[in-house]
Design an enzyme around this catalytic site. Sequence first.
Site, PDB file in Angstrom:
ATOM      1  N   GLU A 153       0.888  -1.166   0.000  1.00 15.40           N
ATOM      2  CA  GLU A 153       0.000   0.000   0.000  1.00 15.40           C
ATOM      3  C   GLU A 153       0.920   1.208   0.000  1.00 15.40           C
ATOM      4  O   GLU A 153       1.240   1.778   1.031  1.00 15.40           O
ATOM      5  CB  GLU A 153      -0.923  -0.052   1.225  1.00 15.40           C
ATOM      6  CG  GLU A 153      -1.989   1.019   1.234  1.00 15.40           C
ATOM      7  CD  GLU A 153      -1.442   2.350   1.683  1.00 15.40           C
ATOM      8  OE1 GLU A 153      -1.103   3.171   0.794  1.00 15.40           O
ATOM      9  OE2 GLU A 153      -1.332   2.571   2.884  1.00 15.40           O
ATOM     10  N   GLU A 181       4.644  11.535  -0.204  1.00 19.07           N
ATOM     11  CA  GLU A 181       5.092  10.571   0.794  1.00 19.07           C
ATOM     12  C   GLU A 181       4.898   9.140   0.326  1.00 19.07           C
ATOM     13  O   GLU A 181       4.704   8.216   1.112  1.00 19.07           O
ATOM     14  CB  GLU A 181       4.380  10.789   2.138  1.00 19.07           C
ATOM     15  CG  GLU A 181       4.887  11.978   2.899  1.00 19.07           C
ATOM     16  CD  GLU A 181       4.472  11.940   4.361  1.00 19.07           C
ATOM     17  OE1 GLU A 181       3.449  11.316   4.674  1.00 19.07           O
ATOM     18  OE2 GLU A 181       5.168  12.547   5.177  1.00 19.07           O
TER      19      GLU A 181
END
Length: 401
Positions: free
Chosen positions: A158, A167
């Site tokens: 993920e 990020e």
Amino acid sequence: MYGSTEYSNGYVQNQQQQQQSSGEKRGGGRGRRGGRRSRDAHGFKVSEHHHHNNDQQEQKSPPPCTDFDMAYFHSYAHVGIHEEMIKVVMDVGCGTGILSIFCAQAGAKRVYAVDASDIAVQASEVVKANNLDEKVIVLHGRVEDVEIEEEVDVIISEWMGYMLLYESMLGSVITARDRWLKRGGLILPSNATLYMAPITHPDRYRDSIEFWRNVYGIDMSAMLQLAKQCAFEEPCVETITGENVLTWPHVVKHVDCYTIQLHELESVSTRYKFQSMMRAPLHGFAFWFDVEFNGPANSPTNNHTPSSLIGTSNNNPMDGILKKKRPNPNEALLLSTAPEDPPTHWQQTLIYFYDPVEVEQDQIIEGSLTLSQSKENRRFMNIHLEYSSGGRSYVKESVMR
């Protein structure tokens, strides 16, 4: 605006709401979800938590799990879960280990669960509590640093951040792919697409800015410029609907996880041209993404050929187009964070203008966008947005940190 049934992905039907800590689903250890600035209704900062580190990230309290979140990590348990395929798996950014456990329960012979943060310690305990410590091996360290002595059949991660790339852990997935994935192996998710579209959001602008024109009968318009700066200086992570969107979306970046290279993440640029479907104030641009879960048979480029040999991302046929139709959900399992779909914890990322631009129906909105990794911290994102409409040109620069 869009939001017709043609644009619905038909992914989630009648799943019941399940409330879990998203620390179980996020792939954790990066602390990204609490890293944005919190503001009151009128745009002023009320708290701030953004300590970042490349190796370890501060833990934050995550939002509750939504139906789409549940469907998201159930997709890992659904796609390619066949005994002949799932032999050895690597979970990049395993967090609490929930996806690793799913893979072990689905029949994986061995799972390497990798996370650089201290959440790996808890992941080990979770694995032991579920009597899977002989199958799931938790490695506390960066993918760039850990060592294993075999290739893997499947990589799961993920890795997606806000606006897909903020990020993001995609770089770690690329590293894991190049170090350990067998030829013809599976990467989940396999593809991702970042979209942008112009939006109108008068309620948001009124609540954050117009409020200051008359506060209980007091003229506080001297606060307007400061209010605009506080509310709209940085990108905002919010939920909007299809009613806010003025045109079909533009594809900013298509990511093929089988071929993308690290250097492609340093900077992403695109030129766009929209035609407004209505008369409305243009308040900014929204960004969202889709990810697809495809097996090797649906990924013809799955040969580990460097993309520099087959064309860079700027030459990808999907980049820079107006997207009016999604992949058939019967052909590809799709998770979407689009405004007209059920909300996810990613929401949408909004870049607001300090002042709205009035546009007429069919008026052209065009310009360019560059997203680049910050030199200060590669997980931060510099955003350079140029836009013009009605004969006037504007520039908006911001940093997502």
